[in-house]
Design a protein around this motif. Structure first.
Motif, PDB file in Angstrom:
ATOM      1  N   MET B   1       0.818  -1.198   0.000  1.00  0.00           N
ATOM      2  CA  MET B   1       0.000   0.000   0.000  1.00  0.00           C
ATOM      3  C   MET B   1       0.864   1.266   0.000  1.00  0.00           C
ATOM      4  O   MET B   1       0.484   2.287  -0.536  1.00  0.00           O
ATOM      5  N   TYR B   2       2.030   1.206   0.623  1.00  0.00           N
ATOM      6  CA  TYR B   2       2.768   2.439   0.806  1.00  0.00           C
ATOM      7  C   TYR B   2       3.756   2.676  -0.328  1.00  0.00           C
ATOM      8  O   TYR B   2       4.235   1.752  -0.973  1.00  0.00           O
ATOM      9  N   TYR B   3       4.043   3.961  -0.552  1.00  0.00           N
ATOM     10  CA  TYR B   3       4.681   4.322  -1.802  1.00  0.00           C
ATOM     11  C   TYR B   3       6.188   4.524  -1.750  1.00  0.00           C
ATOM     12  O   TYR B   3       6.871   4.466  -2.742  1.00  0.00           O
ATOM     13  N   GLU B   4       6.708   4.734  -0.530  1.00  0.00           N
ATOM     14  CA  GLU B   4       8.096   5.182  -0.446  1.00  0.00           C
ATOM     15  C   GLU B   4       9.100   4.292  -1.186  1.00  0.00           C
ATOM     16  O   GLU B   4      10.031   4.779  -1.798  1.00  0.00           O
ATOM     17  N   GLU B   5       8.888   3.003  -1.117  1.00  0.00           N
ATOM     18  CA  GLU B   5       9.901   2.083  -1.630  1.00  0.00           C
ATOM     19  C   GLU B   5      10.159   2.237  -3.125  1.00  0.00           C
ATOM     20  O   GLU B   5      11.287   2.213  -3.574  1.00  0.00           O
ATOM     21  N   GLN B   6       9.032   2.424  -3.853  1.00  0.00           N
ATOM     22  CA  GLN B   6       9.221   2.463  -5.308  1.00  0.00           C
ATOM     23  C   GLN B   6       9.658   3.838  -5.820  1.00  0.00           C
ATOM     24  O   GLN B   6      10.039   3.970  -6.960  1.00  0.00           O
ATOM     25  N   GLN B   7       9.502   4.881  -4.961  1.00  0.00           N
ATOM     26  CA  GLN B   7       9.614   6.207  -5.540  1.00  0.00           C
ATOM     27  C   GLN B   7      11.019   6.791  -5.568  1.00  0.00           C
ATOM     28  O   GLN B   7      11.818   6.578  -4.669  1.00  0.00           O
ATOM     29  N   GLU B   8      11.240   7.574  -6.606  1.00  0.00           N
ATOM     30  CA  GLU B   8      12.468   8.341  -6.727  1.00  0.00           C
ATOM     31  C   GLU B   8      12.479   9.455  -5.676  1.00  0.00           C
ATOM     32  O   GLU B   8      11.455  10.083  -5.452  1.00  0.00           O
ATOM     33  N   PRO B   9      13.632   9.730  -5.055  1.00  0.00           N
ATOM     34  CA  PRO B   9      13.665  10.851  -4.108  1.00  0.00           C
ATOM     35  C   PRO B   9      13.429  12.188  -4.812  1.00  0.00           C
ATOM     36  O   PRO B   9      13.795  12.352  -5.975  1.00  0.00           O
ATOM     37  N   VAL B  10      12.813  13.108  -4.087  1.00  0.00           N
ATOM     38  CA  VAL B  10      12.554  14.440  -4.626  1.00  0.00           C
ATOM     39  C   VAL B  10      13.569  15.433  -4.062  1.00  0.00           C
ATOM     40  O   VAL B  10      14.035  16.334  -4.744  1.00  0.00           O
ATOM     41  N   VAL B  11      13.907  15.238  -2.781  1.00  0.00           N
ATOM     42  CA  VAL B  11      14.861  16.153  -2.141  1.00  0.00           C
ATOM     43  C   VAL B  11      16.282  15.776  -2.570  1.00  0.00           C
ATOM     44  O   VAL B  11      16.726  14.641  -2.385  1.00  0.00           O
ATOM     45  N   GLN B  12      16.986  16.739  -3.162  1.00  0.00           N
ATOM     46  CA  GLN B  12      18.365  16.499  -3.591  1.00  0.00           C
ATOM     47  C   GLN B  12      19.318  16.620  -2.396  1.00  0.00           C
ATOM     48  O   GLN B  12      19.044  17.361  -1.454  1.00  0.00           O
ATOM     49  N   GLU B  13      20.420  15.877  -2.492  1.00  0.00           N
ATOM     50  CA  GLU B  13      21.399  15.874  -1.391  1.00  0.00           C
ATOM     51  C   GLU B  13      21.979  17.264  -1.130  1.00  0.00           C
ATOM     52  O   GLU B  13      22.423  17.554  -0.019  1.00  0.00           O
ATOM     53  N   ASP B  14      21.982  18.118  -2.161  1.00  0.00           N
ATOM     54  CA  ASP B  14      22.569  19.463  -1.972  1.00  0.00           C
ATOM     55  C   ASP B  14      21.509  20.552  -1.796  1.00  0.00           C
ATOM     56  O   ASP B  14      21.818  21.736  -1.929  1.00  0.00           O
ATOM     57  N   THR B  38      15.716   2.358  11.229  1.00  0.00           N
ATOM     58  CA  THR B  38      15.641   2.367   9.766  1.00  0.00           C
ATOM     59  C   THR B  38      16.479   3.492   9.154  1.00  0.00           C
ATOM     60  O   THR B  38      17.086   3.350   8.101  1.00  0.00           O
ATOM     61  N   TYR B  39      16.487   4.655   9.840  1.00  0.00           N
ATOM     62  CA  TYR B  39      17.125   5.842   9.267  1.00  0.00           C
ATOM     63  C   TYR B  39      18.635   5.888   9.509  1.00  0.00           C
ATOM     64  O   TYR B  39      19.307   6.803   9.037  1.00  0.00           O
ATOM     65  N   ASP B  40      19.162   4.936  10.283  1.00  0.00           N
ATOM     66  CA  ASP B  40      20.566   5.016  10.691  1.00  0.00           C
ATOM     67  C   ASP B  40      21.520   5.187   9.510  1.00  0.00           C
ATOM     68  O   ASP B  40      22.506   5.919   9.593  1.00  0.00           O
ATOM     69  N   THR B  41      21.240   4.498   8.434  1.00  0.00           N
ATOM     70  CA  THR B  41      22.135   4.557   7.273  1.00  0.00           C
ATOM     71  C   THR B  41      21.663   5.571   6.230  1.00  0.00           C
ATOM     72  O   THR B  41      22.236   5.671   5.157  1.00  0.00           O
ATOM     73  N   TRP B  42      20.585   6.295   6.542  1.00  0.00           N
ATOM     74  CA  TRP B  42      20.018   7.229   5.569  1.00  0.00           C
ATOM     75  C   TRP B  42      20.642   8.616   5.704  1.00  0.00           C
ATOM     76  O   TRP B  42      20.954   9.060   6.811  1.00  0.00           O
ATOM     77  N   SER B  43      20.767   9.326   4.586  1.00  0.00           N
ATOM     78  CA  SER B  43      21.196  10.726   4.629  1.00  0.00           C
ATOM     79  C   SER B  43      20.034  11.579   5.135  1.00  0.00           C
ATOM     80  O   SER B  43      18.879  11.144   5.105  1.00  0.00           O
ATOM     81  N   ASP B  44      20.347  12.816   5.596  1.00  0.00           N
ATOM     82  CA  ASP B  44      19.295  13.734   6.032  1.00  0.00           C
ATOM     83  C   ASP B  44      18.278  13.976   4.921  1.00  0.00           C
ATOM     84  O   ASP B  44      17.063  14.039   5.168  1.00  0.00           O
ATOM     85  N   ALA B  45      18.780  14.108   3.710  1.00  0.00           N
ATOM     86  CA  ALA B  45      17.888  14.362   2.564  1.00  0.00           C
ATOM     87  C   ALA B  45      16.863  13.246   2.439  1.00  0.00           C
ATOM     88  O   ALA B  45      15.669  13.485   2.227  1.00  0.00           O
ATOM     89  N   ARG B  46      17.313  12.012   2.610  1.00  0.00           N
ATOM     90  CA  ARG B  46      16.408  10.871   2.466  1.00  0.00           C
ATOM     91  C   ARG B  46      15.397  10.807   3.619  1.00  0.00           C
ATOM     92  O   ARG B  46      14.242  10.433   3.425  1.00  0.00           O
ATOM     93  N   VAL B  47      15.859  11.208   4.818  1.00  0.00           N
ATOM     94  CA  VAL B  47      14.964  11.179   5.984  1.00  0.00           C
ATOM     95  C   VAL B  47      13.797  12.154   5.807  1.00  0.00           C
ATOM     96  O   VAL B  47      12.647  11.830   6.133  1.00  0.00           O
ATOM     97  N   VAL B  48      14.075  13.347   5.302  1.00  0.00           N
ATOM     98  CA  VAL B  48      12.994  14.339   5.150  1.00  0.00           C
ATOM     99  C   VAL B  48      12.248  14.222   3.822  1.00  0.00           C
ATOM    100  O   VAL B  48      11.183  14.815   3.650  1.00  0.00           O
ATOM    101  N   ASP B  49      12.798  13.435   2.913  1.00  0.00           N
ATOM    102  CA  ASP B  49      12.204  13.329   1.575  1.00  0.00           C
ATOM    103  C   ASP B  49      10.685  13.039   1.571  1.00  0.00           C
ATOM    104  O   ASP B  49       9.946  13.678   0.817  1.00  0.00           O
ATOM    105  N   PRO B  50      10.175  12.118   2.394  1.00  0.00           N
ATOM    106  CA  PRO B  50       8.730  11.813   2.333  1.00  0.00           C
ATOM    107  C   PRO B  50       7.828  12.976   2.721  1.00  0.00           C
ATOM    108  O   PRO B  50       6.623  12.930   2.480  1.00  0.00           O
ATOM    109  N   LEU B  51       8.406  14.020   3.352  1.00  0.00           N
ATOM    110  CA  LEU B  51       7.602  15.183   3.716  1.00  0.00           C
ATOM    111  C   LEU B  51       7.289  16.060   2.524  1.00  0.00           C
ATOM    112  O   LEU B  51       6.417  16.926   2.575  1.00  0.00           O
ATOM    113  N   VAL B  52       8.037  15.854   1.459  1.00  0.00           N
ATOM    114  CA  VAL B  52       7.790  16.626   0.244  1.00  0.00           C
ATOM    115  C   VAL B  52       6.822  15.845  -0.634  1.00  0.00           C
ATOM    116  O   VAL B  52       7.111  14.726  -1.051  1.00  0.00           O
TER     117      VAL B  52
END
Lengths: 160, 160
Positions: B1-14, B38-52
């Motif tokens: 049901m949830y979308y995060e896995e398939q989706q391309e990130p929107v927030v760029q690392e820079d 879950t977020y331990d290995t994630w960049s900050d950009a990836r952590v906030v990405d689903p908010l966009v």
């Protein structure tokens, strides 16, 4: 699991506190959330009876597991009652906000404008109740008095 | 049901807004509720990405059923962030209170003493998000500004 069915009523039909404005409003609020019409044939004394927790009743309530919906609806009825009476006393809209976690802890707020007129930490939600209708009325009047004083002292914020 | 896995990130690392105090605090708050690591290995950009939520993402979210826990934890992180920054700005303890019904409606409050510094009705909780980090920062700053003004105008109540 639940005790009401087997138990003898504690509140007598001629309890004089049934005429108190607080108990009368409690009855109104409890009947309002009774969506299945269970209370339709019940007397006021029977409707408020589960709010009175004698020592025996208190002991009979298990505190494991989530607090049941009926208990939570009684807590809501109680704070709705306080909000209604505060509104009557101050002439300002009073809004109850209840937060209860699965473990039975929580917080009850009554907001008047931008003022937190009442802020009560809820513990042991499973065993929400009072020793008697008299004790309920005394506690409610104490809380109401404090809230009304706060509203009157900070009326500008309460009117925002 | 949830979308995060398939989706391309929107927030760029820079994305320069990753350095904004609001986004930095959002990252702290989101990592704080990440109990499974879950977020331990994630960049900050990836952590906030689903908010966009771009238009495509927004459309992909089903609004039937209860809002999921991850969505609710993001809303909590957002209001925790505002509370933290309000606390920093005013020097007074700010407490977030979030109430969300099963249907995805609710209310977010930030209390400072006896003052309701922020009061926001939540609608469409399933689709909580912002067009970009910039939009998140702009909205948060607007809400913070209003809350801080209220605290400064009614400091006596905020200090109760």
């Amino acid at each position: 699991m639940y005790y009401e069915e087997q138990q003898e009523p504690v509140v007598q039909e001629d309890d004089k506190f049934l005429q108190d404005p607080i108990i009368r409003q409690m009855v109104v609020q409890l009947r309002a959330v009774d969506s299945y019409g269970t209370y339709d044939t019940w007397s006021d004394a029977r409707v408020v009876d589960p709010l009175v927790l004698t020592k025996e009743r208190r002991r009979a309530i298990p505190v494991v597991g989530d607090p049941d919906e009926t208990t939570i609806s009684r807590i809501k009825a109680y704070y709705n009652t306080l909000a209604q009476l505060l509104e009557r006393e101050t002439g300002l809209l009073a809004v109850p906000v209840i937060n209860i976690t699965h473990e039975g802890f929580g917080r009850a707020l009554i907001l008047v404008g931008k003022l937190v007129a009442l802020d009560k930490t809820l513990r042991d939600v499973h065993r929400f109740g009072f020793e008697s209708l008299e004790a309920l009325v005394a506690e409610a009047n104490k809380q109401l008095g404090k809230a009304a004083t706060l509203v009157n002292e900070h009326r500008t914020v309460a009117e925002l």
